[in-house]
Design a protein around this motif. Sequence first.
Motif, PDB file in Angstrom:
ATOM      1  N   TRP A   1      -5.287 -12.305  11.276  1.00 29.13           N
ATOM      2  CA  TRP A   1      -4.876 -11.919   9.924  1.00 29.13           C
ATOM      3  C   TRP A   1      -5.410 -10.546   9.539  1.00 29.13           C
ATOM      4  CZ3 TRP A   1      -1.961 -14.170   6.078  1.00 29.13           C
ATOM      5  CH2 TRP A   1      -2.179 -13.745   4.778  1.00 29.13           C
ATOM      6  N   TYR A   2      -6.722 -10.368   9.754  1.00 27.77           N
ATOM      7  CA  TYR A   2      -7.393  -9.157   9.263  1.00 27.77           C
ATOM      8  C   TYR A   2      -6.869  -7.908   9.953  1.00 27.77           C
ATOM      9  CZ  TYR A   2     -10.525 -12.935   7.933  1.00 27.77           C
ATOM     10  OH  TYR A   2     -11.035 -14.092   7.439  1.00 27.77           O
TER      11      TYR A   2
ATOM     12  N   PRO B   1     -10.256   0.540  13.256  1.00 28.41           N
ATOM     13  CA  PRO B   1     -10.912  -0.627  12.669  1.00 28.41           C
ATOM     14  C   PRO B   1     -12.419  -0.457  12.738  1.00 28.41           C
ATOM     15  CG  PRO B   1     -10.129  -1.141  14.882  1.00 28.41           C
ATOM     16  CD  PRO B   1      -9.628   0.243  14.550  1.00 28.41           C
TER      17      PRO B   1
ATOM     18  N   ARG C   1      -3.603  -6.948   8.498  1.00 26.27           N
ATOM     19  CA  ARG C   1      -3.806  -6.306   7.199  1.00 26.27           C
ATOM     20  C   ARG C   1      -4.248  -4.851   7.376  1.00 26.27           C
ATOM     21  NH1 ARG C   1      -9.091  -7.735   4.862  1.00 26.27           N
ATOM     22  NH2 ARG C   1      -9.571  -5.548   5.259  1.00 26.27           N
ATOM     23  N   MET C   2      -5.193  -4.635   8.275  1.00 25.02           N
ATOM     24  CA  MET C   2      -5.756  -3.281   8.419  1.00 25.02           C
ATOM     25  C   MET C   2      -4.758  -2.313   9.043  1.00 25.02           C
ATOM     26  SD  MET C   2      -9.758  -4.038   9.216  1.00 25.02           S
ATOM     27  CE  MET C   2      -9.569  -5.030  10.646  1.00 25.02           C
ATOM     28  N   MET C   3      -3.939  -2.817   9.961  1.00 24.15           N
ATOM     29  CA  MET C   3      -2.900  -1.947  10.526  1.00 24.15           C
ATOM     30  C   MET C   3      -1.896  -1.568   9.446  1.00 24.15           C
ATOM     31  SD  MET C   3      -2.082  -3.460  14.310  1.00 24.15           S
ATOM     32  CE  MET C   3      -3.076  -2.995  15.724  1.00 24.15           C
TER      33      MET C   3
ATOM     34  N   GLN D   1       0.829  -1.210   0.000  1.00 23.82           N
ATOM     35  CA  GLN D   1       0.000   0.000   0.000  1.00 23.82           C
ATOM     36  C   GLN D   1       0.864   1.261   0.000  1.00 23.82           C
ATOM     37  OE1 GLN D   1      -3.050  -0.003  -0.602  1.00 23.82           O
ATOM     38  NE2 GLN D   1      -3.888  -1.997  -0.010  1.00 23.82           N
TER      39      GLN D   1
ATOM     40  N   GLU E   1      -2.520  -1.290   6.244  1.00 25.00           N
ATOM     41  CA  GLU E   1      -3.173  -0.295   5.378  1.00 25.00           C
ATOM     42  C   GLU E   1      -3.121   1.093   6.010  1.00 25.00           C
ATOM     43  OE1 GLU E   1      -6.497  -3.557   3.780  1.00 25.00           O
ATOM     44  OE2 GLU E   1      -7.056  -2.042   5.251  1.00 25.00           O
ATOM     45  N   THR E   2      -3.426   1.137   7.311  1.00 25.74           N
ATOM     46  CA  THR E   2      -3.473   2.422   8.011  1.00 25.74           C
ATOM     47  C   THR E   2      -2.099   3.085   8.044  1.00 25.74           C
ATOM     48  OG1 THR E   2      -5.148   1.424   9.421  1.00 25.74           O
ATOM     49  CG2 THR E   2      -4.233   3.529  10.143  1.00 25.74           C
TER      50      THR E   2
END
Lengths: 510, 432
Positions: free
Chosen positions: B294-295, B317, B298-300, B21, B302-303
């Motif tokens: 996992w999720y 989140p 992934r979100m950390m 990202q 992205e952030t």
Amino acid sequence: MASTAQFNQSLGKNSGLVLGLLGLALLFFPFFNEEFSHSSLGLITSLSLITLGTLLYSDFLYRGQPAGVKNNGVWFDGLSSRGLLGWFVALALTGFYIALYFYPERLGYNAQGNTALVAFFDPLSKLLNGNAATQWFVYGTLYTLAILLFGVKFIYKYRHNRYQIIRTVSVMFFQLGFAFLIPELLSLFNPETPYFAKDLKNMWPLNYYFFESWHLKNMLNGGNLGRFMLFSGIAMIFIVSPVLTYLYGKRWYCSWVCGCGALAETAGDPFRQLSSKKISVWKFERWSIHAVLVFVFLTTIAVIWSFLSSNPNLSSFSRETFVIGVVAFLLLLMGLIYVYKRKDLDKDALYSFISIGLIIIGTLSIQAFSGEKHILFIKSYTLTKWYGFGIGAAFSGVLGVGFYPLLGSRVWCRFGCPMAAILGLQQRLLSRFRITTNGGQCISCGNCSAYCEMGIDVRAYAQKGQNIVRSSCVGCGICSAVCPRGVLKLENGSVNQRTNLPEFPLGNSL
Amino acid sequence: MSPPPIIIIGNGIAGTTLARQLRKRSQQPILIISKESDYFFSRTALMYVYMGHLSWDQLEPYEQGFWKKNKIDLLRAEITSIQQNEKTIVLSNGERLAYDRLVLATGSTPNRFGWKGQELKGVQGLYTKQDLEQLEAMTPRIKRAVIVGGGLIGIELAEMLHSRGIEVTFLVREKNFWNTVISATEGSMIEQHIVEHGINLKTSTSLVEICGDEEGNAVAVVTDKGEKIPCEFVGLTAGVRPNIDFLKGSDLNINRGILVDDFLQTNLTDVYAIGDCAELRQPKSNRRAIEAVWYVGRMMGETLALTLSGKKTAYQPSHWFNSAKFFDIEYQTYGVVAPEEHENEAHFTWQDPTKLRSVRFSYNPETERFLGINSFGIRLRHERFEKWLNDKANINTVIKQLKEANFDPEFYTHYEQNIQNAWQAQHNLINL
């Protein structure tokens, strides 16, 4: 306790294997014993043993096993992981196809009186269509039997998944009825008509000889049945197929009806994970499938053109009218795509778009540079013969099925089938079908990509939260079936916004 | 000389997502360092390689050329310390690498609770590529295995070993399987399923010690019931903890994990932590400080990619969601569902009496606001639940419109009507 059950299971499986192989071995006997090749009892025994053995094997393979994904050990088994057994089966199948297409007399085919394997099938052939067998009858029978038996095995394997069950019953039905029994029986009841294709679902361009001169003549001389097949064949191409592809995607054909698909989905199921998912192979796929598409279009246009040239009395329009019609139709198609679907022209669709352009140029060249017997300075007969040899035989048969254990079960459908290319273009641009990705639930495990027989890297889309709308997707639904997290769903919905790519998959408030 | 890169320690889902990202938004040099593997792979799918569903290369979501094409440098190395003053890290071979920003995404490591015999040969967890390789090498010698710890990795390991013809005993300390997350009813359903798959399940049973032979191989376990179970392999799957041992003694503020603020920044300038190893100083209500899934990784990722590319963004989140698979039963959850009812949370459970399928709704008993759902054996649409949770939908609305959220394959039997009927019957409702 567990070991007794395991012992029984392997005993049952092995008995099935032995019976099946015994039945298969009986098919070789006629090569060594001419008397045996005329034994109806021999044929019955052989086909019964194959049937019994396969069913027994499948039963014991899945009996007592809880319903669910059954892919344990796929990469440990030589047959399904390009091991020794895989190479052996590939070699045997390829050998069979080479004999079938290029040396049918080695199988015993002889118009004056069959011998060996082909003679073995004479009684069944006479029963069904009234004539002695040909190598194609032998092939058709074994092909149908394979779809039926491995279809049962497939249903057993996916018995928890109703989409798979119904889809498999459908391919079994269309193979047995439309591809096998109905054409044979129609021949039996219309013995005086010349040969023409009687498999309604096997439409052009998959049936590449549909518009060849001899075939058109035979249909036109084939009474009501012949004319029916001609008109319904054309209706399938221009009406039935576009409507169904719009509603359900190309899966209505490729994984529900088509005979090539039927074999791939049943007998070919153990090999689906062998298709390559590399981007380089995808690039090759775009080139090869569109090359075949352009070739089959031009060949077909050429043969119709030459048919109209030499048979002006059989048709109500001239060859010039035909060429103008084709060019106008294709230009209109290109124009509509450009005006309405410009934004959706990703690489797959763009290649199809360019292909249509090439076909237009080719068609005009045919009109400009061809004589009665010569198309673009090549004999039209030669052109169709090349196509029949290169595409019909070498590609769809030898490579397409012979290489199942090496390249996966959809080699032909992916790299060669012109029908798949046409349906694919429509699926990409004008269809309600897509595989929906379930928000942010993907864990990138890769089962979907691994078990995609068409070599689509499904995961690449799913992990981005993007729906999958690919020209090549045949909608078999296995990606959804093997997904451990409920991420993929085949569905039909609004045509708009099928392929939106979110900035991030769902779950983050960004 | 090129400027120092953003260095990411760890090539799991958090570190990899960040790198991808970030590359979309910035041309800064990026270097990912991993001790474990040359390329990013899906950790959650390690089990499928052992079971023969996938080959190792199918575990890697990106082709090897991807990294070069996107100018993301990869390095296989172990780091030993961070020199914050010089903005460098030290590798185990003594080499020093300068960083512009440093991101710790080192993941987790299996818990070991000091059991007697836990260092014996044949005793291991399952988390890394090396764990899998060790297990694979060991497998020909394993006839019987004991798994300790009733969570997600435990049941996966049971399925894995069982698929290779190994007799598996599964020790679950709690009264019910995974009872910190799912209800006793749901747990019992899963337990029944585990047993049907031929696993010898022992609930309310703890490990006391692992016995070894004179060569140091595990040969049996002893349980708190006094039972001695012979085995050649012991799988320790009693949860995970942040993999941060190598950072002990550094200037980083560490609790159980590396403490980070809302922007995923540690107490040190230009040093961040994401994924399993990060511990939020102020987690949102209903969320935990460490969420090793996992999720979240992934979100950390992205952030932080937004922050590091110049758009400072707090980790926010959305509603909790998760998924798992217990042998053949798929599990999905959205929103908040406690294991059992409590003051602010009422539950409605529907179970298919014949099939292994159940749904549990949680809602506020006063306001009837829908709070969350657990589903076993029925796939649900993430997007639909995200919207219901955002809209603070009423439980009646959710149950009435449940069909919109069905995500099962076409032609599957629908259970929405049965669920609605049960809900109406339970609440004496005439109409929804």
